[in-house]
Design a protein around this motif. Structure first.
Motif, mmCIF file in Angstrom:
data_model
loop_
_atom_site.group_PDB
_atom_site.id
_atom_site.type_symbol
_atom_site.label_atom_id
_atom_site.label_comp_id
_atom_site.label_asym_id
_atom_site.label_seq_id
_atom_site.Cartn_x
_atom_site.Cartn_y
_atom_site.Cartn_z
ATOM 1 N N ARG A 81 0.829 -1.210 0.000
ATOM 2 C CA ARG A 81 0.000 0.000 0.000
ATOM 3 C C ARG A 81 0.860 1.256 0.000
ATOM 4 O O ARG A 81 0.558 2.218 -0.713
ATOM 5 C CB ARG A 81 -0.921 0.011 1.231
ATOM 6 C CG ARG A 81 -2.152 -0.796 1.030
ATOM 7 C CD ARG A 81 -3.213 -0.592 2.087
ATOM 8 N NE ARG A 81 -2.875 0.290 3.169
ATOM 9 C CZ ARG A 81 -3.325 0.179 4.402
ATOM 10 N NH1 ARG A 81 -4.127 -0.804 4.712
ATOM 11 N NH2 ARG A 81 -2.991 1.041 5.327
ATOM 12 N N ARG A 82 1.935 1.247 0.789
ATOM 13 C CA ARG A 82 2.830 2.415 0.819
ATOM 14 C C ARG A 82 3.470 2.644 -0.546
ATOM 15 O O ARG A 82 3.545 3.765 -1.038
ATOM 16 C CB ARG A 82 3.927 2.219 1.878
ATOM 17 C CG ARG A 82 3.489 2.565 3.276
ATOM 18 C CD ARG A 82 4.684 2.662 4.216
ATOM 19 N NE ARG A 82 5.478 1.454 4.262
ATOM 20 C CZ ARG A 82 5.290 0.446 5.108
ATOM 21 N NH1 ARG A 82 4.323 0.504 5.996
ATOM 22 N NH2 ARG A 82 6.067 -0.602 5.066
ATOM 23 N N ARG A 83 3.922 1.549 -1.179
ATOM 24 C CA ARG A 83 4.544 1.696 -2.504
ATOM 25 C C ARG A 83 3.547 2.172 -3.540
ATOM 26 O O ARG A 83 3.867 2.984 -4.409
ATOM 27 C CB ARG A 83 5.192 0.384 -2.930
ATOM 28 C CG ARG A 83 6.467 0.085 -2.159
ATOM 29 C CD ARG A 83 7.328 -0.947 -2.853
ATOM 30 N NE ARG A 83 6.619 -2.173 -3.160
ATOM 31 C CZ ARG A 83 6.841 -3.340 -2.574
ATOM 32 N NH1 ARG A 83 7.751 -3.447 -1.643
ATOM 33 N NH2 ARG A 83 6.159 -4.399 -2.934
ATOM 34 N N LEU A 84 2.324 1.662 -3.474
ATOM 35 C CA LEU A 84 1.288 2.090 -4.414
ATOM 36 C C LEU A 84 0.974 3.568 -4.224
ATOM 37 O O LEU A 84 0.887 4.321 -5.212
ATOM 38 C CB LEU A 84 0.022 1.253 -4.233
ATOM 39 C CG LEU A 84 -1.136 1.570 -5.169
ATOM 40 C CD1 LEU A 84 -0.737 1.297 -6.614
ATOM 41 C CD2 LEU A 84 -2.348 0.729 -4.795
ATOM 42 N N LEU A 85 0.833 4.001 -2.995
ATOM 43 C CA LEU A 85 0.574 5.413 -2.724
ATOM 44 C C LEU A 85 1.732 6.270 -3.218
ATOM 45 O O LEU A 85 1.517 7.315 -3.860
ATOM 46 C CB LEU A 85 0.349 5.640 -1.221
ATOM 47 C CG LEU A 85 0.110 7.089 -0.796
ATOM 48 C CD1 LEU A 85 -1.137 7.646 -1.462
ATOM 49 C CD2 LEU A 85 0.017 7.181 0.721
ATOM 50 N N ALA A 86 2.953 5.824 -2.951
ATOM 51 C CA ALA A 86 4.123 6.582 -3.415
ATOM 52 C C ALA A 86 4.140 6.662 -4.944
ATOM 53 O O ALA A 86 4.440 7.711 -5.521
ATOM 54 C CB ALA A 86 5.414 5.934 -2.901
ATOM 55 N N GLY A 87 3.781 5.554 -5.601
ATOM 56 C CA GLY A 87 3.724 5.551 -7.064
ATOM 57 C C GLY A 87 2.683 6.511 -7.596
ATOM 58 O O GLY A 87 2.935 7.249 -8.571
ATOM 59 N N TRP A 88 1.500 6.520 -6.970
ATOM 60 C CA TRP A 88 0.449 7.444 -7.394
ATOM 61 C C TRP A 88 0.870 8.893 -7.174
ATOM 62 O O TRP A 88 0.630 9.759 -8.030
ATOM 63 C CB TRP A 88 -0.857 7.159 -6.659
ATOM 64 C CG TRP A 88 -1.651 6.054 -7.283
ATOM 65 C CD1 TRP A 88 -1.761 4.780 -6.854
ATOM 66 C CD2 TRP A 88 -2.414 6.128 -8.488
ATOM 67 N NE1 TRP A 88 -2.554 4.050 -7.699
ATOM 68 C CE2 TRP A 88 -2.979 4.855 -8.711
ATOM 69 C CE3 TRP A 88 -2.688 7.147 -9.403
ATOM 70 C CZ2 TRP A 88 -3.782 4.582 -9.808
ATOM 71 C CZ3 TRP A 88 -3.503 6.861 -10.489
ATOM 72 C CH2 TRP A 88 -4.042 5.593 -10.689
ATOM 73 N N LEU A 90 3.936 10.059 -7.030
ATOM 74 C CA LEU A 90 4.995 10.372 -7.991
ATOM 75 C C LEU A 90 4.396 10.574 -9.379
ATOM 76 O O LEU A 90 4.754 11.528 -10.088
ATOM 77 C CB LEU A 90 6.038 9.248 -8.020
ATOM 78 C CG LEU A 90 7.210 9.450 -8.972
ATOM 79 C CD1 LEU A 90 7.996 10.696 -8.580
ATOM 80 C CD2 LEU A 90 8.101 8.233 -8.984
ATOM 81 N N GLY A 91 3.485 9.702 -9.772
ATOM 82 C CA GLY A 91 2.833 9.847 -11.077
ATOM 83 C C GLY A 91 2.061 11.153 -11.175
ATOM 84 O O GLY A 91 2.106 11.844 -12.207
ATOM 85 N N GLY A 92 1.366 11.512 -10.108
ATOM 86 C CA GLY A 92 0.627 12.782 -10.093
ATOM 87 C C GLY A 92 1.567 13.969 -10.179
ATOM 88 O O GLY A 92 1.291 14.943 -10.902
ATOM 89 N N ALA A 93 2.692 13.891 -9.465
ATOM 90 C CA ALA A 93 3.666 14.986 -9.510
ATOM 91 C C ALA A 93 4.264 15.118 -10.905
ATOM 92 O O ALA A 93 4.431 16.228 -11.422
ATOM 93 C CB ALA A 93 4.767 14.754 -8.475
ATOM 94 N N VAL A 94 4.557 13.980 -11.540
ATOM 95 C CA VAL A 94 5.107 14.007 -12.903
ATOM 96 C C VAL A 94 4.074 14.577 -13.862
ATOM 97 O O VAL A 94 4.394 15.425 -14.709
ATOM 98 C CB VAL A 94 5.573 12.599 -13.338
ATOM 99 C CG1 VAL A 94 5.852 12.548 -14.830
ATOM 100 C CG2 VAL A 94 6.789 12.170 -12.542
ATOM 101 N N ALA A 95 2.820 14.123 -13.743
ATOM 102 C CA ALA A 95 1.765 14.621 -14.625
ATOM 103 C C ALA A 95 1.569 16.121 -14.441
ATOM 104 O O ALA A 95 1.440 16.874 -15.430
ATOM 105 C CB ALA A 95 0.456 13.877 -14.360
ATOM 106 N N LEU A 96 1.576 16.572 -13.197
ATOM 107 C CA LEU A 96 1.432 18.001 -12.927
ATOM 108 C C LEU A 96 2.615 18.776 -13.505
ATOM 109 O O LEU A 96 2.435 19.847 -14.097
ATOM 110 C CB LEU A 96 1.323 18.243 -11.419
ATOM 111 C CG LEU A 96 1.088 19.697 -10.995
ATOM 112 C CD1 LEU A 96 -0.226 20.211 -11.559
ATOM 113 C CD2 LEU A 96 1.095 19.787 -9.480
#
Length: 106
Positions: A81-88, A90-96
């Motif tokens: 769960r921690r890795r999934l949250l971190a991935g989301w 990070l993905g959101g930060a990259v998309a932004l």
């Protein structure tokens, strides 16, 4: 309610195990024709008691192992769960970042 059902299940399991122990004791003493009735009853009683002790010990080991496995799986799940949250995140930060770079403010 769950505790009540667990108690009933435990009593049923114990009763079934006692019956298995009695049956195994009878099978064990059946070929021992030289035993008196009192001796046969004593051997069967001791056999049944030992059978129940071994079963109880096995159940305790199984319960302890199940507890350890539950703890391991819960720890692995929390890590996932921690890795999934971190991935989301990070993905959101990259998309932004991509949106900010490709669409400059006017």
């Amino acid at each position: 309610m769950s505790r009540f059902l667990n108690d009933i299940e435990g009593h049923l399991l114990l009763a079934a195990t006692r019956e298995e122990g009695r049956t195994a004791a009878e099978r064990f003493t059946a070929p021992l024709g030289w035993l008196t009735d009192a001796q046969r009853a004593e051997v069967e009683r001791r056999f049944e008691a030992e059978y129940l002790t071994l079963a109880r010990s096995s159940w305790q080991r199984t319960a302890a192992r199940a507890g350890r496995l539950r703890d391991e799986y819960e720890a692995a799940y929390r890590g996932l769960r921690r890795r999934l949250l971190a991935g989301w995140l990070l993905g959101g930060a990259v998309a932004l970042s991509v949106v900010v770079v490709l669409c400059p403010a006017r």
